[in-house]
Design a protein around this motif. Sequence first.
Motif, PDB file in Angstrom:
ATOM      1  N   HIS A  26       0.898 -13.645  -1.248  1.00  0.00           N
ATOM      2  CA  HIS A  26       0.517 -12.261  -1.548  1.00  0.00           C
ATOM      3  C   HIS A  26      -0.443 -11.355  -0.736  1.00  0.00           C
ATOM      4  O   HIS A  26      -0.516 -10.070  -0.663  1.00  0.00           O
ATOM      5  N   ARG A  81      -0.321  -7.884   1.076  1.00  0.00           N
ATOM      6  CA  ARG A  81      -1.313  -6.921   1.150  1.00  0.00           C
ATOM      7  C   ARG A  81      -1.306  -6.664   2.731  1.00  0.00           C
ATOM      8  O   ARG A  81      -1.813  -5.551   2.344  1.00  0.00           O
ATOM      9  N   ARG A 113       0.697  -4.078   2.878  1.00  0.00           N
ATOM     10  CA  ARG A 113       0.316  -2.782   2.028  1.00  0.00           C
ATOM     11  C   ARG A 113      -0.620  -1.503   3.765  1.00  0.00           C
ATOM     12  O   ARG A 113      -0.640  -0.408   3.103  1.00  0.00           O
ATOM     13  N   GLU A 114      -1.783  -2.979   3.752  1.00  0.00           N
ATOM     14  CA  GLU A 114      -3.315  -1.701   4.258  1.00  0.00           C
ATOM     15  C   GLU A 114      -2.462  -1.237   5.103  1.00  0.00           C
ATOM     16  O   GLU A 114      -2.664   0.033   5.521  1.00  0.00           O
TER      17      GLU A 114
END
Length: 114
Positions: free
Chosen positions: A98, A102, A105-106
Motif C-alpha cells: 500500500h 501511495r 499515486r503521489e
Amino acid sequence: MMYDQTRAQQPAGQSHGAARRAPGPEPLVPPDERERIVQRLGRALNTFPDTPRESLEEAEGAFDDAIAQLMEALAEQRRTLREGWQDQDPETHSAELHLALRQYREITQRLLRL
C-alpha cells in the motif's frame, strides 16, 4: 490561494518566509541544475533583441535540458519504487504494498500538476 504581490516581485529563488512553508516533496530537478536552466532561459530573453534566432535556440536548449533533467529524475524514482516491491516475497505485507501504491499515486499527481 490569494495572489501575493510582494512575493511575486521578489527575484527568482528568493523565498521570503520559507520557514513558514509547509514541507513537501523534494523538487524533481536539483536546485543547481534548475538555476543553470533558469540562467540559460534568462540569457535567451535578454539577448533576443540583438540575436532573435540564437535566443530561440538557447531557449530551446534550456527546454531540452529541463526535459532531460525531469526524465532522469522520474526514471530514478521509478527504479527506486519498483525495487521496493518487485522482488519482494509473495507474502509481503499489504501495508508495504500500500505504501508503494501511495508513492506511485503521489508522483503521478505531481506530474499531472505540472
